[in-house]
Write a protein that holds these residues in place. Structure first.
Motif, PDB file in Angstrom:
ATOM      1  N   LYS A 142       5.381 -30.373   0.368  1.00  0.00           N
ATOM      2  CA  LYS A 142       6.182 -30.018   1.537  1.00  0.00           C
ATOM      3  C   LYS A 142       5.885 -31.000   2.659  1.00  0.00           C
ATOM      4  CE  LYS A 142       6.241 -25.027   0.573  1.00  0.00           C
ATOM      5  NZ  LYS A 142       5.895 -23.675   1.114  1.00  0.00           N
ATOM      6  N   ARG A 143       6.835 -31.136   3.588  1.00  0.00           N
ATOM      7  CA  ARG A 143       6.651 -32.081   4.682  1.00  0.00           C
ATOM      8  C   ARG A 143       5.888 -31.472   5.844  1.00  0.00           C
ATOM      9  NH1 ARG A 143      12.280 -34.087   6.512  1.00  0.00           N
ATOM     10  NH2 ARG A 143      10.917 -35.487   7.673  1.00  0.00           N
ATOM     11  N   TYR A 150       3.404 -31.808  10.734  1.00  0.00           N
ATOM     12  CA  TYR A 150       4.573 -32.398  10.090  1.00  0.00           C
ATOM     13  C   TYR A 150       4.265 -33.853   9.735  1.00  0.00           C
ATOM     14  CZ  TYR A 150       7.978 -28.678  11.183  1.00  0.00           C
ATOM     15  OH  TYR A 150       8.686 -27.495  11.239  1.00  0.00           O
ATOM     16  N   LYS A 151       4.607 -34.250   8.524  1.00  0.00           N
ATOM     17  CA  LYS A 151       4.516 -35.669   8.152  1.00  0.00           C
ATOM     18  C   LYS A 151       5.906 -36.274   8.219  1.00  0.00           C
ATOM     19  CE  LYS A 151       3.046 -38.951   4.620  1.00  0.00           C
ATOM     20  NZ  LYS A 151       4.289 -39.753   4.738  1.00  0.00           N
ATOM     21  N   GLU A 152       6.058 -37.316   9.026  1.00  0.00           N
ATOM     22  CA  GLU A 152       7.348 -37.972   9.217  1.00  0.00           C
ATOM     23  C   GLU A 152       7.297 -39.395   8.673  1.00  0.00           C
ATOM     24  OE1 GLU A 152      10.173 -36.489  10.564  1.00  0.00           O
ATOM     25  OE2 GLU A 152       8.930 -34.725  10.245  1.00  0.00           O
ATOM     26  N   GLU A 180      -4.046 -26.528   6.131  1.00  0.00           N
ATOM     27  CA  GLU A 180      -4.420 -25.712   4.970  1.00  0.00           C
ATOM     28  C   GLU A 180      -4.534 -26.536   3.698  1.00  0.00           C
ATOM     29  OE1 GLU A 180      -1.694 -22.513   4.507  1.00  0.00           O
ATOM     30  OE2 GLU A 180      -2.456 -21.371   6.231  1.00  0.00           O
ATOM     31  N   ASN A 181      -3.730 -27.610   3.593  1.00  0.00           N
ATOM     32  CA  ASN A 181      -3.753 -28.462   2.405  1.00  0.00           C
ATOM     33  C   ASN A 181      -3.785 -29.931   2.829  1.00  0.00           C
ATOM     34  OD1 ASN A 181      -3.421 -26.577   0.030  1.00  0.00           O
ATOM     35  ND2 ASN A 181      -1.649 -25.956   1.241  1.00  0.00           N
ATOM     36  N   TRP A 182      -3.896 -30.790   1.838  1.00  0.00           N
ATOM     37  CA  TRP A 182      -4.018 -32.216   2.088  1.00  0.00           C
ATOM     38  C   TRP A 182      -2.654 -32.891   1.987  1.00  0.00           C
ATOM     39  CZ3 TRP A 182      -7.875 -29.291   0.298  1.00  0.00           C
ATOM     40  CH2 TRP A 182      -9.184 -29.556   0.730  1.00  0.00           C
TER      41      TRP A 182
END
Length: 377
Positions: free
Chosen positions: A218-219, A101-103, A211-213
């Protein structure tokens, strides 16, 4: 359905919109590549007013890069690993799957945990969700099948080719852009306790690949690969001392010295207790009666790191002597006294006096306004 015709102006409008959003996101380093697509269009059109505006924007952006790099006050977000357990509650797209998760900004562990608990309790029912707040591996056989479990762990971004040893670099652009690799640490001992004496303390490093950068649309992104590495007690000591050396070097060689940060780090390095910090590591692994128990290469590496540590602490003392005001001389003298006491203890274990260590490190034993009597070491 009406056809939408894309032309050069439509592309230019989108690129200019990108510059606005990139600026608002404080990712100033991306403006250069975007304007390299925009400027040729304006040059061909001979639109000098637009060129002037663009170059002014770039000038301000690069000035902001210098400002936030020196201050370290840009916060590009934090990352957390979130794992879900409970087949009865989570679907196949979540159960047993780890996500990154990116917060935003300085979102704390407690904040994201509380938000996730509230969200899933609204979805699954009050009292059905239990948070796991440690980073230890989860034994599913010990979980209550009636409950949904969510484990949240803070992780460091680990861009390829860069060290992931310091949380102080959270504002670094490279640690928040085009990244998919992360790491978190779990301290443990052989007897099952999380913490123990330094000669028993081990560390488990869990390396995660998404899976992605990030940044992403998406967060959260699922984890596609997980690798576990375990460090022995002496490897933990080497890593910890290297981290201290790197942090001190970063502060000492900063373009704009930060006196408060310097003194906090210096005090934490030289004002240590006998059974804690550098002295504890040295006594446990460098004592002549104990060192033969450990691999020679790691003992030598730890000795070399301790010599670097004493050298950079000396540099930090030099810098502190230059920066302090007149009312801090007694404080500096206390730091100096603690440093000499520390060096005296370490020199006997390193088999080399402080004077020789500093000379080999290309440092003088004299600092501006302060003289260190290395002969006592």
């Amino acid at each position: 359905m009406t056809d939408i015709h894309y032309n050069e102006q439509a592309l230019l409008d989108q690129l200019m919109l990108c510059t606005e959003y990139v600026d608002r996101a404080e990712r100033y380093e991306l403006l250069g590549p975007i304007y390299r697509l925009i400027i040729p269009i304006y040059e061909r059109r001979k639109d000098y007013q637009a060129l002037l505006t663009g170059y002014q924007h770039l000038t301000k952006a690069y000035a902001k890069v210098i400002e936030v790099t020196n201050s370290g006050k840009r916060l590009l977000g934090r990352f957390y690993r979130v794992a879900f357990f409970g087949k009865a509650h989570f679907g196949e797209d979540e159960e047993g799957i780890e996500f990154i998760y990116k917060e935003p900004k300085l979102t704390s562990l407690s904040e994201i945990s509380e938000r996730l608990q509230q969200f899933y309790e609204q979805k699954l029912g009050s009292g059905c969700v239990k948070m796991i707040m440690d980073s230890a591996p989860v034994n599913r056989d010990e979980l209550d099948t009636k409950l949904a479990y969510i484990q949240v762990t803070w992780v460091r971004a680990a861009p390829e080719g860069m060290l992931a040893c310091s949380s102080s670099a959270e504002g670094s652009f490279e640690r928040a852009h085009n990244i998919r690799r992360f790491v978190f640490e779990t301290p443990f001992t052989r007897d099952g306790a999380a913490r123990g004496p330094v000669h028993h303390q081990r560390l488990r490093l869990t390396h995660l690949t998404a899976e992605n950068w990030f940044p992403y649309v998406k967060r959260r992104i699922p984890v596609s690969e997980c690798q576990v590495e375990e460090k022995s007690p002496i490897e933990v000591a080497v890593a910890e001392m290297e981290s201290q050396v790197n942090e001190l070097n970063e502060i000492v060689h900063a373009k704009t010295p930060d006196l408060k940060k310097l003194q906090l780090r210096l005090q934490g390095s030289v004002c240590v207790q006998v059974n804690a910090g550098p002295i504890a590591y040295a006594n446990a692994f460098l004592d002549p009666t104990l060192a033969p128990m450990y691999p020679d290469d790691l003992v030598d590496k730890l000795k070399a790191t301790f010599k670097e540590f004493l050298t950079v602490c000396h540099s930090a003392l030099q810098l502190n002597a230059k920066l302090i005001s007149s009312d801090q001389h007694s404080y500096h003298e206390a730091l100096e006294a603690n440093y000499l006491k520390l060096s005296d203890s370490l020199s006997s274990l390193l088999g080399q006096p402080l004077h020789d260590i500093l000379v080999n490190g290309n440092l003088s034993t004299t600092v501006t306004g302060v003289e260190l009597d290395c002969s006592n070491a």
